[in-house]
Design a protein around this motif. Structure first.
Motif, PDB file in Angstrom:
ATOM      1  N   LEU C 236     -68.091  21.184  33.926  1.00 32.01           N
ATOM      2  CA  LEU C 236     -67.317  20.038  34.381  1.00 32.01           C
ATOM      3  C   LEU C 236     -67.104  18.999  33.281  1.00 32.01           C
ATOM      4  CD1 LEU C 236     -66.064  19.146  37.027  1.00 32.01           C
ATOM      5  CD2 LEU C 236     -68.168  17.919  37.555  1.00 32.01           C
ATOM      6  N   PHE C 352     -60.737  17.710  43.107  1.00 32.87           N
ATOM      7  CA  PHE C 352     -62.132  17.365  42.857  1.00 32.87           C
ATOM      8  C   PHE C 352     -62.611  16.287  43.817  1.00 32.87           C
ATOM      9  CE2 PHE C 352     -65.764  15.703  40.330  1.00 32.87           C
ATOM     10  CZ  PHE C 352     -66.497  16.874  40.355  1.00 32.87           C
ATOM     11  N   THR C 384     -64.439  23.041  42.770  1.00 31.37           N
ATOM     12  CA  THR C 384     -64.999  22.412  41.567  1.00 31.37           C
ATOM     13  C   THR C 384     -64.673  23.250  40.344  1.00 31.37           C
ATOM     14  OG1 THR C 384     -67.106  23.506  42.028  1.00 31.37           O
ATOM     15  CG2 THR C 384     -66.885  21.254  42.774  1.00 31.37           C
TER      16      THR C 384
END
Lengths: 267, 69, 591
Positions: C236, C352, C384
């Motif tokens: 991420l 998200f 995600t």
């Protein structure tokens, strides 16, 4: 460090959000008594489950008035016992372990869900208020047959629920003048003692035997029938213990008259 | 930060372009959006916990509470 | 002559390009396995046995979340370091060294997985991305992972080396923001990968080689999650970096706050690792108290993401207002929606936000009974890593590809269609997965329904959910085809002289507003280590004390079909005394 007022505001809101979440979960734990699977149970040797007092014989057992314990073994690719049967309005504590790899024990459509890890025992106490049938799935990948790993949990009406197992050992063929032994084994997984009567009807005769089985114990009784009283030929018999009934036929045969069958004689 | 002062990237800027400095910029739109997000989060959280989760009985309980019930 | 990245750093551009192409290869493979399993599991199109589903699933998972994401991020981290420090890598041969190690490693792992499809070898590794013991893979699988991770460690060392060299020449300057993000992320990664390194090197690899007989399944599982949660932040963080340093610029504005961006990355460094136990809320053998601590840490980990939401949206708003946008929400129309780079990242960010919500549910301790290991979780991480990360990566590819190849993007309209299609496809797929999870449908299974009972939907039907998932899968596959058309088309384009210059967003509130202490990496690393020790020492000691370092006697479960027989026999022997005839019959069936 200069932070814009709006962002400060958001920072406060974000903290509020976090605190709200933690508070809700804490309320669930403390207020509603939702307990997590934890480390209450000792470890167990997965390869020696056969000798384990609880998991050697996976079963449901009564431990209190409306309280039951279920010992469940998960293994590739099935559960034992299956189906699991419990009565309505009961409180059941599940003890779940795995024999080989990591599995789960998850009752579909409920919040009963735990990992089953070899060597560890998951403990979960659940109240079943209503009659119903649930599926049980393994939701942790456990090998090529993972999708075949399922079981069932039946919550049955109290009057249909039964924690007494019976097994009968009877001869099929005896010689005249020998005694025929009818053995009835009663296993009582209830808490209370069970007082019952074993009734054997064979031919025209009826035998009755009182049997007391202590809670959590097994007892057996043997009724001895003198075949001389029955005479040669086939005799239908019926064993009745409360709701349980089993029937069969006993042949009283003279081996001298029928040579070819003599080899089966155990005695 | 040497690279950061290069010319702006991407497409030609829209008509009526203006420079907005740090002190002149109040992200009200962001505040509106994020406020909305906050409300959605709170609402969905309570829905998930009290309707989806607690409505999905039976649930694992501790023995202590059960004896009271 | 333009000022693209390839003009400034031709040697580094080659490394970045190699990393990107490796990443895209993994994306293609992962995508193919993705559509195969989607159609199989929803029962729309089947051409393999359900037994092979798990090999497909392992390949899908490992290729996408290990090779696709990490190859891509070493590419953009290399870009970020060289661009923001304005200096080339110290020794390009070293850089090719770590790239090669990663490539060799993932090839070994990949071969071990794919070999599971053929009976010609007894090599296989259908153990899924989580490789929980006693499921056992071929040693090559573990060895490959080790080499791959060591490659990333060396890559990190390379970037630290650049930074130290730069610092020696610029002792009084603040760490440029992109470099700061790379360094904090890598520090987090070093701490996180210790868990998986111990799990593999001390236990799983020796065990698969037969050097040790047993492992403690709960211990290796806990060590996996020590790594398994922070690894999601490793995927991420590069996406966040893109949102912070690219999105504002593409929106036509500036980053709203450099200091808060630093705070966010420091928080991720400090809080990412001591949270892994939230994947084990339903594990027996771990006390409820440890689970509660993990939950508290996890919940506070929401903070940097929530702050990011504000800062990134505010930066976009700044761009929109500079472009003439007005009103509370009217400014949204002024954003460059025709730019695939912008639209892809904005849609990824929107997804998200939704993923944030399902993540909050996953973080909750007792509510985990509802969602643990259900399809809900699959829906969550397709939002995600499958969208926030993957779609951001694909979107920025449209900016990076010209930068590192020197060739103009093949087709912007196709690119725009691609990112929108991904968004739509994932909306269908993840929505249906979330809903399915709430019905108790498990993750990681080859079959849509079971024999003894049915999953029942209160609203709609399970068939409708399956249809949505299959439709989503098809749209996502189409989107991938468009993506690769653009990658290949661009590679075949001629060199262009009119590429935009290399660079990243300026800031409204710059590093001069950030307290110096934020740049004290030693301090934050120390705090991170202390928190990890605090969160993990007692659970690990307790697990070892309960089950032993090498655990109870377990039967290794090597996942080749032939070996299932062995397990069957072993089980039979172990179980004969107790288990009734039905078990024997079942073992017979397996054999």
């Amino acid at each position: 460090m200069n932070i814009h007022t709006y962002e400060k505001l958001w920072l406060v809101a974000a903290m509020l959000l976090i605190v709200t979440f933690i508070a809700t979960i804490t309320y669930g734990s403390v207020g509603l008594g939702i307990a997590m699977v934890g480390d209450q149970q000792p470890t167990v040797e997965p390869t020696e489950l056969s000798d384990d007092e609880r998991f050697g014989d996976p079963r449901v057992e009564q431990v209190g008035e409306n309280e039951y314990e279920a010992y469940v073994v998960a293994q590739t690719f099935r559960y034992q016992p299956d189906p699991i049967e419990v009565p309505e309005d009961s409180q059941v504590t599940f003890y779940v372990t795995a024999r080989d790899v990591i599995h789960s024990f998850s009752i579909v459509g409920t919040n009963v869900n735990t990992m089953a890890i070899p060597g560890e025992i998951a403990e979960m106490t659940v109240e079943f208020d209503e009659v119903g049938e649930y599926g049980v799935v393994c939701n942790e990948y456990c090998g090529p047959g993972h999708h075949d790993m399922e079981g069932e949990l039946h919550v049955v009406p109290a009057e249909e629920f039964d924690l007494v197992d019976h097994s009968v050992d009877t001869p099929t063929e005896v010689e005249p003048d020998d005694e025929a032994e009818f053995t009835v084994e009663v296993r009582n997984r209830q808490l209370d003692d069970l007082e019952t009567t074993v009734v054997l009807e064979v031919g025209d005769e009826t035998f009755e035997e009182e049997l007391v089985v202590a809670g959590g114990e097994t007892a057996e009784t043997t009724i001895v029938v003198d075949t001389a009283d029955l005479g040669e030929g086939d005799h239908d018999w019926t064993i009745t213990v409360d709701e349980f009934e089993e029937a069969g036929t006993l042949s009283v045969v003279d081996p001298d008259a029928e040579d070819d069958d003599g080899g089966d004689d155990d005695e | 930060m040497s690279q950061a002062t290069e010319e702006p990237v991407s497409e030609p800027r829209a008509e009526g372009i203006r420079e907005i400095g740090h002190d002149e910029f109040d992200p009200v739109g962001t505040l509106a959006l994020i406020g909305l997000y906050f409300l959605i989060l709170i609402g969905l959280w309570f829905f998930m916990y009290f309707v989806e989760f607690l409505g999905n009985d039976p649930t694992v309980v501790g023995t202590a509470v059960v004896t009271l019930a | 002559m333009s000022n693209a990245y390839i003009d400034e750093f031709p040697a580094e551009a080659r490394i970045v390009r190699a990393a990107f192409y490796s990443s895209f290869l993994a994306l293609a493979l992962g995508g193919v396995f993705g559509i195969i399993q989607t159609l199989h599991r929803t029962d729309f199109l089947r051409f393999m046995d359900s037994v092979d589903y798990y090999t497909v699933l392992t390949a899908h998972g490992v290729f996408l979340v290990i090779s696709f994401t990490i190859f891509f991020l070493v590419g953009i981290f290399t870009w970020a370091i060289t661009t923001s420090l304005d200096r080339g890598l110290e020794d390009i041969r070293f850089s090719w060294g770590w790239y090669s190690l990663m490539a060799v490693g993932i090839t070994l792992t990949g071969v071990a997985i794919l070999a599971g499809f053929t009976d010609a070898t007894d090599i296989s590794a259908s153990v899924l991305f989580t490789f929980y013991a006693p499921l056992q893979a071929h040693p090559m699988f573990y060895l490959g992972l080790v080499l791959f991770v060591v490659g990333t460690w060396l890559a990190g060392a390379d970037w630290f080396r650049s930074w130290l060299a730069w610092k020696a020449e610029n002792p009084d300057e603040r760490i440029p923001l992109p470099t700061f993000m790379v360094l904090t992320t890598m520090l987090m990664w070093y701490i996180a990968t210790l868990g998986v390194a111990v799990a593999i090197l001390a236990f799983l690899l020796p065990w698969s080689l037969g050097w040790i007989d047993t492992v403690n399944p709960l211990l290796t599982r806990t060590l996996f999650w020590f790594f398994g949660h922070p690894v999601v932040y490793f995927w991420l963080m590069p996406a966040y970096m893109m949102w912070y340093v690219m999105l504002p610029k593409i929106s036509g504005g500036k980053l709203f706050s450099d200091p808060l961006a630093r705070v966010v990355f420091v928080l991720f460094l400090v809080l990412s690792v001591p949270t892994g136990i939230h994947h084990q809320y339903l594990d027996p053998g771990i006390a409820e108290g440890f689970k509660f601590i993990a939950m508290t840490n996890t919940m506070f980990l929401l903070l940097p993401s929530l702050l990011t939401a504000f800062t990134v949206v505010a930066s976009m708003e700044h761009g929109a207002r500079q472009r003439g946008g007005e009103g509370y929400l009217g400014w949204l129309k002024a954003l460059p929606w025709r730019d695939p780079v912008f639209t892809g990242m904005a849609l990824a960010g929107l997804m998200f936000a939704a993923a944030g919500f399902s993540g909050m549910i996953n973080a909750g301790m007792n509510i985990n009974y509802l969602v643990h290991n259900t399809f809900w979780v699959v829906g969550h991480f397709h939002l995600t890593v499958g969208t926030a990360v993957a779609l951001t990566f694909m979107a920025v590819t449209y900016w990076f590809l010209p930068q590192v190849t020197g060739r103009a993007l093949w087709n912007r309209s196709v690119a725009l269609g691609q990112v929108v299609l991904w968004f739509i496809g994932m909306t269908f797929m993840s929505n249906a997965m979330h809903r399915g999870g709430l019905l108790g449908i498990p993750r990681r299974t080859a079959e849509p329904q079971y024999e003894g009972f049915e999953f029942e939907a209160a609203v709609g039907s399970v068939a409708e959910l399956d249809a949505q998932i299959a439709l989503g899968g098809v749209l996502l596959t189409l989107s991938l085809v468009l993506f690769f058309a653009n990658v290949i088309g661009t590679a075949l384009n001629g060199k262009s002289d009119s590429l935009p210059a290399n660079g990243y967003a300026e800031t409204l509130s710059g590093p001069e507003d950030a307290p110096l202490v934020l740049d004290n990496l030693k301090l934050w690393t120390a705090i991170a280590v202390v928190l990890v020790i605090f969160a993990y020492t007692f659970p690990l000691l307790s697990i070892i004390e309960r089950g032993g370092l090498f655990g109870p006697e377990v039967i290794p479960f090597p996942l080749t079909l032939e070996s299932v027989t062995t397990v069957g026999i072993a089980l039979e022997t172990a179980a004969t005394e107790t288990v009734d005839g039905a078990t024997l019959a079942l073992v017979g069936v397996i054999r």
